[in-house]
Write a protein that holds these residues in place. Structure first.
Motif, PDB file in Angstrom:
ATOM      1  N   HIS B  32     -65.395  65.932  21.040  1.00  0.00           N
ATOM      2  CA  HIS B  32     -63.801  66.790  20.334  1.00  0.00           C
ATOM      3  C   HIS B  32     -64.622  66.824  18.727  1.00  0.00           C
ATOM      4  CE1 HIS B  32     -61.253  69.212  18.892  1.00  0.00           C
ATOM      5  NE2 HIS B  32     -60.800  69.655  19.958  1.00  0.00           N
ATOM      6  N   ALA B  34     -62.698  67.209  16.129  1.00  0.00           N
ATOM      7  CA  ALA B  34     -61.975  65.828  15.717  1.00  0.00           C
ATOM      8  C   ALA B  34     -61.485  64.703  16.087  1.00  0.00           C
ATOM      9  CB  ALA B  34     -60.211  66.541  16.101  1.00  0.00           C
ATOM     10  N   ASP B  35     -62.026  63.880  16.757  1.00  0.00           N
ATOM     11  CA  ASP B  35     -62.327  62.787  17.661  1.00  0.00           C
ATOM     12  C   ASP B  35     -63.696  62.075  16.773  1.00  0.00           C
ATOM     13  OD1 ASP B  35     -60.071  62.773  19.453  1.00  0.00           O
ATOM     14  OD2 ASP B  35     -61.809  63.383  21.020  1.00  0.00           O
ATOM     15  N   HIS B  38     -61.661  61.096  13.683  1.00  0.00           N
ATOM     16  CA  HIS B  38     -60.594  60.744  13.393  1.00  0.00           C
ATOM     17  C   HIS B  38     -61.541  58.788  13.457  1.00  0.00           C
ATOM     18  CE1 HIS B  38     -56.437  58.819  15.078  1.00  0.00           C
ATOM     19  NE2 HIS B  38     -57.244  57.738  14.476  1.00  0.00           N
TER      20      HIS B  38
END
Lengths: 451, 451
Positions: B32, B34-35, B38
């Motif tokens: 993902h 967003a991962d 991060h």
């Protein structure tokens, strides 16, 4: 307050004064529940009570109530009859009703749950089982979910008939046993052919949380993945609830306020007491008294150096700046770490780096401030040794303060105490003490040069 | 960090070490965005660069980039070729692209805007006109809007074809001149008959904001009305953009962090510098130096009382507790008011009540702490007059501190200085000074009894 709301407030106050209740009732019926709720924060309890009783539509009353600070809501409910309470609470989304019930005195809460229709009270009692600040405690149980064999056509038809389901943006898909297996957005539904089964088009990688997940972590997930709602499952992965983004916003605001208050030794709880000074003072005092004894201990240490002090009275002039700066630097480091924990920016794997950084920053700032204050001491009292003592003490005190400020929240987090509340008094006292010890220690060392 | 992410991080690090780039590329493609974003916060710049270059799909790279801290994003872009930058930025939602461009060095930003296709650069340049922290500065311009004469059937057909419009939950309705006249939810669209025109079913009371609205107020509106998106209009009420709730969440978190940092004299800007200690120290020093001179002034005042002090050396033992407690109480009141301003809970109409409450709370807490410390003084030094002096000084110092803590943010807000940054050094110095003056003033008064 914006103009529109100011006008509404003026109107409402005028009508209350005049006792023009039928007019007031009409004004309320035309206003947005969120605006009415906002008005309440400007009204005295008596006015709040009059106003709330004038809301004729039960559904509207329920909406207003769910928008209120939950303590105000609980207070209002205590003022009206049990039957009306029950009626209004039944109209509310369960998650909001649960929050209000949590704030009611226990006996009233129980009485209400007994009078409520079984279908409602069962749902609510089940939600009351979850801890207040977990996913289970804030989730709504009115979820729109469909079985994986459902066709898209059937799904749209179901959607058109669904009532009481606020804000549907995703359709959650479950298997025959209620396990969460997929998700689709409303818009995706519109773009595939009507005969398709959901299981053939759904996204199977659903971001979800367990009921016992901390609400702060739920908020972090929603923020991270930019999703509008997150489904909640039980330990067997069965879909049991939904947390929507509007609840997440409330959680985030609440948690930020809570952290800010705690760092200053206040508590969000005092918002429940409004202008009741004694209650507010009671909440802040334990933290202050802790600090007070920290201050007394610092004073006691100074007393041990009274011989040094009475020999060189000029030393006292730098006590405030040394303890003060230690407190400031320690406070900065503690703030960065506490906030970092709260937002998830700092976790145990990046912690070492952060602490080392704060230490380096403390040394640099200590050097700058130490030289500055050393020069001030030299110029003021004309004694280079005093300048040296003050400067050295400042550098060491600030370095120690920065490390302690970064370490204290870490320590408290590890032992399971909230770092936001514990760090400040601890850091402050520890800094004062080390500051004083370093200062007078150095001074005693150079005492023969300080006269 | 959760387990899933920890595993991803371990995998990525192992593959980077081994130089197994094709495998890494595959892992990234399956994760993902967003991962991935991060992950970047745990990697060193070199690793970040390798990773970013391995994202093969431009759209994916754009998603990762919009999820990154904007400073990290800008840094990464500086490391890759201008052409790639342009390509990636063109794939991003305009609002995210604008934020990244704002963080790029000016010459690079201009170069990129020149190479970009005109349709993109024009949109972006227009958005760059708006101030960074206003509705215009954070809005997205990709809005799904329809004319009021459109039929429901046509609307659904348009919706099915709409691309590049992220997260549609409302259909905004405009008149022939582009003025915002109504809104409908997607679900409402599904529940009315296909031939109906939008103007006959739409909600006409649309909550909206002007482009120049402060982003913090936008967030407050969205939170208050529980809406998922708020349309942005220009001064002629023409629909020009949309702010979605995920942006609002970012704003709220940003503003909360900013306030928390500012109150401690740090700045959110330091997050841009990561572990660069000198840069961070530079940002915190001005505030510290201000406090330093506050501390020196306090010391100077103490020096004026050196005669009193050298007569009764026991007086020094209560200096830390009196200045410390003043600082704590003042800090509490200031925090309550600053946070109240930020969340909209306190505004100019409720301010008087809040200040009076803080004053009352200050008196109550001052009395409790004054009596406590007075008793400590009496027992410790065996002199009831010393107890009286210390107790009285504590009560007055805390009362003054509480009022000053509440008044300072109000004053700074009125004169247009950010209360979060200005209050703390001011309140602290003012409290130290009044605390010292009250303490030594009282002591000098009772000096004959203190021996």
């Amino acid at each position: 307050m914006d103009q529109k709301l100011q006008m509404l407030l003026d109107t409402v106050r005028r009508l209350v004064r005049r006792g023009a209740y039928p007019n007031l009732s009409k004004v309320l019926a035309k206003s947005h529940p969120a605006d009415i709720a906002h008005l309440f924060s400007y009204l005295v309890p008596k006015e709040q009570q009059i106003l709330f009783n004038l809301i004729e539509n039960t559904e509207m009353a329920a909406s207003v109530l769910s928008e209120l600070e939950h303590s105000t809501g609980a207070f209002l409910l205590e003022q009206i009859g049990r039957e009306t309470i029950t009626e209004v609470l039944q109209e509310m989304p369960y998650d909001d009703a649960v929050e209000i019930i949590r704030n009611l005195p226990e006996e009233i809460a129980e009485e209400i749950l007994t009078t409520m229709q079984d279908e409602h009270s069962e749902e609510i009692e089940q939600l009351l089982q979850y801890a207040e600040d977990t996913a289970g405690g804030i989730m709504s149980t009115e979820i729109f979910s469909l079985r994986e064999e459902t066709t898209v056509q059937q799904a749209i038809a179901d959607l058109q008939q669904a009532k009481d389901v606020e804000m549907v943006f995703y359709v959650y898909v479950t298997d025959a046993h209620g396990h969460l297996v997929g998700v689709m957005s409303l818009r995706q539904l519109l773009t595939v052919s009507p005969a398709t089964q959901l299981k053939d088009v759904m996204v199977t990688d659903v971001i979800n949380v367990r009921t016992d997940k901390d609400q702060e972590e739920v908020a972090q997930l929603v923020a991270k993945y930019n999703i509008l709602a997150i489904p909640v499952v039980d330990e067997w992965n069965k879909l049991v609830g939904l947390i929507t983004v509007d609840d997440v916003i409330d959680v985030m605001r609440e948690e930020a306020t809570e952290d800010i208050y705690k760092m200053a030794g206040a508590s969000e709880e005092e918002l429940l007491y409004g202008y009741k000074s004694f209650k507010v003072a009671q909440l802040r005092l334990p933290w202050l008294i802790t600090n007070l004894f920290g201050g007394v201990i610092t004073g006691y240490l100074m007393w041990q150096f009274k011989a040094t002090l009475s020999e060189v009275i000029a030393l006292i002039t730098f006590i405030p700046v040394i303890t003060g700066m230690g407190g400031n630097v320690g406070g900065q480091s503690a703030t960065i770490v506490v906030r970092g924990f709260a937002t998830g920016r700092i976790d145990l794997s990046s912690l070492r780096q952060v602490i080392l950084k704060e230490l380096r920053v403390g040394i640099i700032m200590g050097a700058v401030c130490g030289i500055t204050v050393g020069l001030v001491a030299l110029i003021w009292h004309g004694n280079p040794f005093l300048g040296l003592v003050v400067g050295l003490a400042m550098i060491s005190a600030m370095t120690v303060a920065a490390s302690m400020g970064a370490l204290a929240p870490t320590f408290f987090k590890r032992v399971g105490i909230d770092p936001a509340i514990a760090s400040s008094p601890f850091v402050q006292t520890a800094n004062d003490i080390t500051g004083i010890l370093i200062y007078f220690g150095t001074a005693t060392l150079f005492i023969s040069h300080l006269h």
